[in-house]
Design an enzyme around this catalytic site. Structure first.
Site, short mmCIF file in Angstrom:
data_model
loop_
_atom_site.label_atom_id
_atom_site.label_comp_id
_atom_site.label_asym_id
_atom_site.label_seq_id
_atom_site.Cartn_x
_atom_site.Cartn_y
_atom_site.Cartn_z
CG HIS A 246 -0.76 14.02 -43.99
ND1 HIS A 246 -1.22 13.46 -45.16
CD2 HIS A 246 0.10 13.12 -43.47
CE1 HIS A 246 -0.68 12.27 -45.34
NE2 HIS A 246 0.12 12.04 -44.30
CB SER B 238 3.01 11.61 -44.11
OG SER B 238 3.05 10.34 -44.71
#
Length: 202
Positions: A175, A125
């Site tokens: 992230h 991610s």
């Protein structure tokens, strides 16, 4: 722009770096299903802040190629499949892989420094958010001459960030660090010359 119309062979030829990353992540995930080998692979590569602190520095890289389940894998690989090709086309192969890898790396480094000593994580991610961040830099440079890109990318970035904070079992640090890294690298990579060249191909 992000609708893929190529057949398999066309996709592979046009986007070799994205194809390689897709194959690598999917292949490693399949290996983690193999009894015995799979568990050892996960134990060897998972991001573990305690083990990193004790010298296992490869764990700053390996987590971005491991996934905790099929849904986790599909979400990340679908994002890479859809958004990766356009960035590979715009930035070029070397710059694309640099954005992807550095975003994933800095996401894991930030996780090490900002999360607790017993924190464990895995997933691509951070690198995927780096791709989003690089598109954010492109929007910054083209917001007045190519507003369609802004209309597509900004909602995707906003929704992705919101989901990061409202979801469960999500490495928020990776992230956000990946997103910022991709944006900063994108600012340094993109210039009027290659943006104009990209627009001519649209």
């Amino acid at each position: 722009m992000f609708i893929r119309t190529e057949n398999f062979s066309q996709y592979v030829r046009a986007y070799p770096i994205v194809t390689f990353l897709l194959a690598l992540n999917i292949g490693i995930f399949i290996l983690t299903w193999i009894p015995g080998i799979g568990n050892q692979l996960l134990l060897f590569g998972i991001g573990d802040n305690f083990l990193i602190a004790n010298g296992e520095y490869w764990r700053l890289v390996t987590p971005m190629f491991l996934h905790g389940g099929l849904t986790h894998l599909l979400f990340n690989m679908f994002s890479l499949f859809i958004f990766g090709p356009e960035l590979e086309k715009i930035a070029g192969k070397a710059r694309f892989i640099t954005i992807y890898m550095l975003a994933g790396l800095f996401g894991d480094v930030a996780t090490y420094f900002l999360q607790s000593g017993d924190y464990r994580h895995l997933g691509a991610s951070g690198a995927i958010f780096g791709v989003f961040g690089a598109f954010g830099a492109l929007v910054y440079y083209t917001k007045h001459v190519f507003p369609q890109l802004k209309q597509v990318i900004l909602p995707i970035i906003v929704i992705s960030v919101v989901m990061t904070f409202v979801g469960t079992n999500i490495n928020v640090t990776a992230h956000i660090a990946g997103l910022i890294t991709g944006f900063l690298i994108g600012l340094s990579y993109f210039n009027p010359k290659n943006i104009v060249s990209w627009r001519k191909k649209r």
